[in-house]
Write an enzyme that holds these catalytic residues in place. Structure first.
Site, PDB file in Angstrom:
ATOM      1  N   LYS A  70       0.816  -1.228   0.000  1.00  0.00           N
ATOM      2  CA  LYS A  70       0.000   0.000   0.000  1.00  0.00           C
ATOM      3  C   LYS A  70       0.849   1.279   0.000  1.00  0.00           C
ATOM      4  O   LYS A  70       0.419   2.303  -0.520  1.00  0.00           O
ATOM      5  CB  LYS A  70      -0.963   0.017   1.188  1.00  0.00           C
ATOM      6  CG  LYS A  70      -2.137  -0.940   1.031  1.00  0.00           C
ATOM      7  CD  LYS A  70      -3.127  -0.757   2.179  1.00  0.00           C
ATOM      8  CE  LYS A  70      -4.306  -1.686   2.070  1.00  0.00           C
ATOM      9  NZ  LYS A  70      -5.332  -1.441   3.098  1.00  0.00           N
ATOM     10  N   ASP A 106     -10.172   3.059   1.676  1.00  0.00           N
ATOM     11  CA  ASP A 106     -10.375   2.589   3.057  1.00  0.00           C
ATOM     12  C   ASP A 106     -11.004   3.695   3.905  1.00  0.00           C
ATOM     13  O   ASP A 106     -11.741   3.417   4.853  1.00  0.00           O
ATOM     14  CB  ASP A 106      -9.032   2.189   3.695  1.00  0.00           C
ATOM     15  CG  ASP A 106      -8.536   0.831   3.210  1.00  0.00           C
ATOM     16  OD1 ASP A 106      -9.359  -0.001   2.795  1.00  0.00           O
ATOM     17  OD2 ASP A 106      -7.308   0.607   3.246  1.00  0.00           O
TER      18      ASP A 106
HETATM   19  P1  NAP Z   1      -0.329  -2.397  10.983  1.00  0.00           P
HETATM   20  O1  NAP Z   1       0.038  -1.298  10.040  1.00  0.00           O
HETATM   21  O2  NAP Z   1       0.655  -3.486  11.258  1.00  0.00           O
HETATM   22  O3  NAP Z   1      -0.692  -1.667  12.392  1.00  0.00           O
HETATM   23  C1  NAP Z   1      -1.049  -2.399  13.522  1.00  0.00           C
HETATM   24  C2  NAP Z   1      -1.019  -1.492  14.768  1.00  0.00           C
HETATM   25  O4  NAP Z   1      -1.401  -2.290  15.881  1.00  0.00           O
HETATM   26  C3  NAP Z   1       0.364  -0.914  15.114  1.00  0.00           C
HETATM   27  O5  NAP Z   1       0.221   0.362  15.652  1.00  0.00           O
HETATM   28  C4  NAP Z   1       0.878  -1.895  16.158  1.00  0.00           C
HETATM   29  O6  NAP Z   1       1.777  -1.323  17.073  1.00  0.00           O
HETATM   30  C5  NAP Z   1      -0.405  -2.227  16.905  1.00  0.00           C
HETATM   31  N1  NAP Z   1      -0.318  -3.505  17.581  1.00  0.00           N
HETATM   32  C6  NAP Z   1       0.002  -4.704  17.036  1.00  0.00           C
HETATM   33  N2  NAP Z   1      -0.023  -5.669  17.983  1.00  0.00           N
HETATM   34  C7  NAP Z   1      -0.347  -5.047  19.152  1.00  0.00           C
HETATM   35  C8  NAP Z   1      -0.499  -5.495  20.498  1.00  0.00           C
HETATM   36  N3  NAP Z   1      -0.332  -6.777  20.830  1.00  0.00           N
HETATM   37  N4  NAP Z   1      -0.836  -4.585  21.433  1.00  0.00           N
HETATM   38  C9  NAP Z   1      -1.004  -3.274  21.112  1.00  0.00           C
HETATM   39  N5  NAP Z   1      -0.841  -2.786  19.862  1.00  0.00           N
HETATM   40  C10 NAP Z   1      -0.522  -3.661  18.900  1.00  0.00           C
HETATM   41  O7  NAP Z   1      -1.654  -3.121  10.541  1.00  0.00           O
HETATM   42  P2  NAP Z   1      -2.920  -2.450   9.775  1.00  0.00           P
HETATM   43  O8  NAP Z   1      -2.746  -2.583   8.322  1.00  0.00           O
HETATM   44  O9  NAP Z   1      -3.113  -1.103  10.373  1.00  0.00           O
HETATM   45  O10 NAP Z   1      -4.106  -3.449  10.180  1.00  0.00           O
HETATM   46  C11 NAP Z   1      -4.557  -3.502  11.504  1.00  0.00           C
HETATM   47  C12 NAP Z   1      -5.863  -4.276  11.625  1.00  0.00           C
HETATM   48  O11 NAP Z   1      -6.890  -3.613  10.896  1.00  0.00           O
HETATM   49  C13 NAP Z   1      -5.798  -5.705  11.095  1.00  0.00           C
HETATM   50  O12 NAP Z   1      -6.515  -6.516  11.977  1.00  0.00           O
HETATM   51  C14 NAP Z   1      -6.513  -5.611   9.756  1.00  0.00           C
HETATM   52  O13 NAP Z   1      -7.144  -6.826   9.393  1.00  0.00           O
HETATM   53  C15 NAP Z   1      -7.558  -4.546  10.060  1.00  0.00           C
HETATM   54  N6  NAP Z   1      -7.996  -3.850   8.838  1.00  0.00           N
HETATM   55  C16 NAP Z   1      -9.298  -4.010   8.449  1.00  0.00           C
HETATM   56  C17 NAP Z   1      -9.760  -3.383   7.308  1.00  0.00           C
HETATM   57  C18 NAP Z   1     -11.197  -3.553   6.888  1.00  0.00           C
HETATM   58  O14 NAP Z   1     -11.537  -3.240   5.732  1.00  0.00           O
HETATM   59  N7  NAP Z   1     -12.073  -3.987   7.761  1.00  0.00           N
HETATM   60  C19 NAP Z   1      -8.897  -2.588   6.540  1.00  0.00           C
HETATM   61  C20 NAP Z   1      -7.559  -2.432   6.969  1.00  0.00           C
HETATM   62  C21 NAP Z   1      -7.136  -3.080   8.126  1.00  0.00           C
HETATM   63  P3  NAP Z   1       3.367  -1.249  16.755  1.00  0.00           P
HETATM   64  O15 NAP Z   1       3.497  -0.342  15.570  1.00  0.00           O
HETATM   65  O16 NAP Z   1       3.925  -0.712  18.002  1.00  0.00           O
HETATM   66  O17 NAP Z   1       3.787  -2.651  16.416  1.00  0.00           O
END
Ligand code: NAP
Length: 288
Positions: A70, A106
């Site tokens: 992305k 999104d």
């Molecule tokens: P990402 O860029 O990896 O970001 C994840 C975030 O969560 C980071 O800030 C990370 O912190 C934090 N995190 C991870 N594990 C954690 C824990 N154990 N405790 C506290 N914080 C934690 O991922 P993303 O692309 O944003 O996606 C995140 C979620 O959104 C996923 O579940 C994805 O499936 C969902 N999502 C859904 C849609 C939809 O259309 N419904 C669209 C996009 C994403 P650090 O940076 O400190 O590691």
């Protein structure tokens, strides 16, 4: 039936085999009666440029972009929308005027189920500061949300996240907090959004916020988890047990896809995108 006239759409990612977008998009294309097909393309990071050259050569109309491309797709685009620039990520690309044009649907997907209430006097708390949190911040800003707090676990990443919005044209105002501040924020929270992967898939028994913490939310609060599998997540089960309103990530997934399909097909049809069919197809696949 695929013919010599069939137009190509798709999604690039790595891995992409489990994406639900092909099922959702092809169901919608069939209902619209369009001679288009939407395919998944597994593309390694080193092959993005080659994939785009190939797409241009064979006349691909447009495509979605998923993890991990992305951000990496951006240097290959001739143009981006302001919202994509602010979010720093592109999930939808269209071939237009001899080049690739990118946007981020999104943001529209996230706000679609929130569009009704007035957000000017509301406070939102976003858990996590990764890619999805960026779309959420942009969406809440578009809605005019009064106060936005972002909660993360790494001070450096949080500071970088907050600073990254300063140059954006969206006028984003947010306050970053470390996780330990959450108990002080919850009693004033109208919307709690989980953008962390905690509670997703095999981690289905985990929740980013405990039942005790959820009990301090006002009774009219909405808890929105971007995760769409399992349904409901542990977080949403706990919120429902306390009588709170909940939303999961399925509608965001449907609406980001519908917004992308509208962009790809607007030059060939005035038919509306069949959002209901996309939703039903997605839910049928999620319950398999
Ligand atoms: P990402 O860029 O990896 O970001 C994840 C975030 O969560 C980071 O800030 C990370 O912190 C934090 N995190 C991870 N594990 C954690 C824990 N154990 N405790 C506290 N914080 C934690 O991922 P993303 O692309 O944003 O996606 C995140 C979620 O959104 C996923 O579940 C994805 O499936 C969902 N999502 C859904 C849609 C939809 O259309 N419904 C669209 C996009 C994403 P650090 O940076 O400190 O590691």
């Amino acid at each position: 039936m695929v013919t010599g006239h069939t137009k190509l759409l798709g999604i690039i990612g790595n891995p992409v085999e489990h994406s639900l977008s092909p099922a959702m998009q092809n169901a919608a294309l069939t209902e619209m009666g369009l001679d288009f097909i939407y395919l998944p393309f597994s593309v390694a990071s080193r092959d993005i440029e080659a994939a785009l050259l190939g797409f241009e050569a064979v006349g691909v109309v447009g495509f979605n972009v998923t993890i991990p491309h992305k951000q990496a797709i951006v240097p290959y685009l001739a143009q981006q929308t302001e919202v994509a620039k602010a979010v720093g990520a592109v999930n939808t690309v269209l071939y237009r005027d001899g080049g690739w044009w990118g946007t981020n649907t999104d943001v529209a997907g996230f706000i679609a189920p929130l569009a009704d209430p007035s957000w000017g006097d509301r406070t939102a708390v976003i858990l996590g500061n990764g890619g999805a949190a960026r779309a959420v911040v942009a969406g809440l800003t578009q809605l005019g949300c009064g106060t936005i707090h972002v909660v993360g676990r790494d001070q450096q990443k949080l500071t970088h996240f907050a600073e990254s919005w300063q140059a954006s044209s969206l006028g984003v105002q947010l306050t970053p907090h470390l996780w330990q501040s959450l108990p002080e924020l919850l009693p004033q929270t109208h919307l709690l959004v989980n953008t962390t992967p905690v509670g997703m898939g095999p981690q289905g028994d985990r929740t980013p916020v405990s039942a005790e913490q959820l009990a301090s939310l006002p009774q009219t609060s909405l808890v929105y988890d971007l995760i769409y599998t399992p349904r409901p997540t542990k977080l949403l089960q706990l919120a429902q047990n306390q009588g709170l309103q909940t939303l999961d990530g399925t509608e965001m997934l449907v609406q980001q896809g519908a917004a992308a399909l509208a962009l790809w097909t607007q030059s060939v049809t005035s038919k509306p995108v069949p959002v209901k069919t996309m939703r039903e197809t997605l839910l049928a696949h999620l319950s398999c």
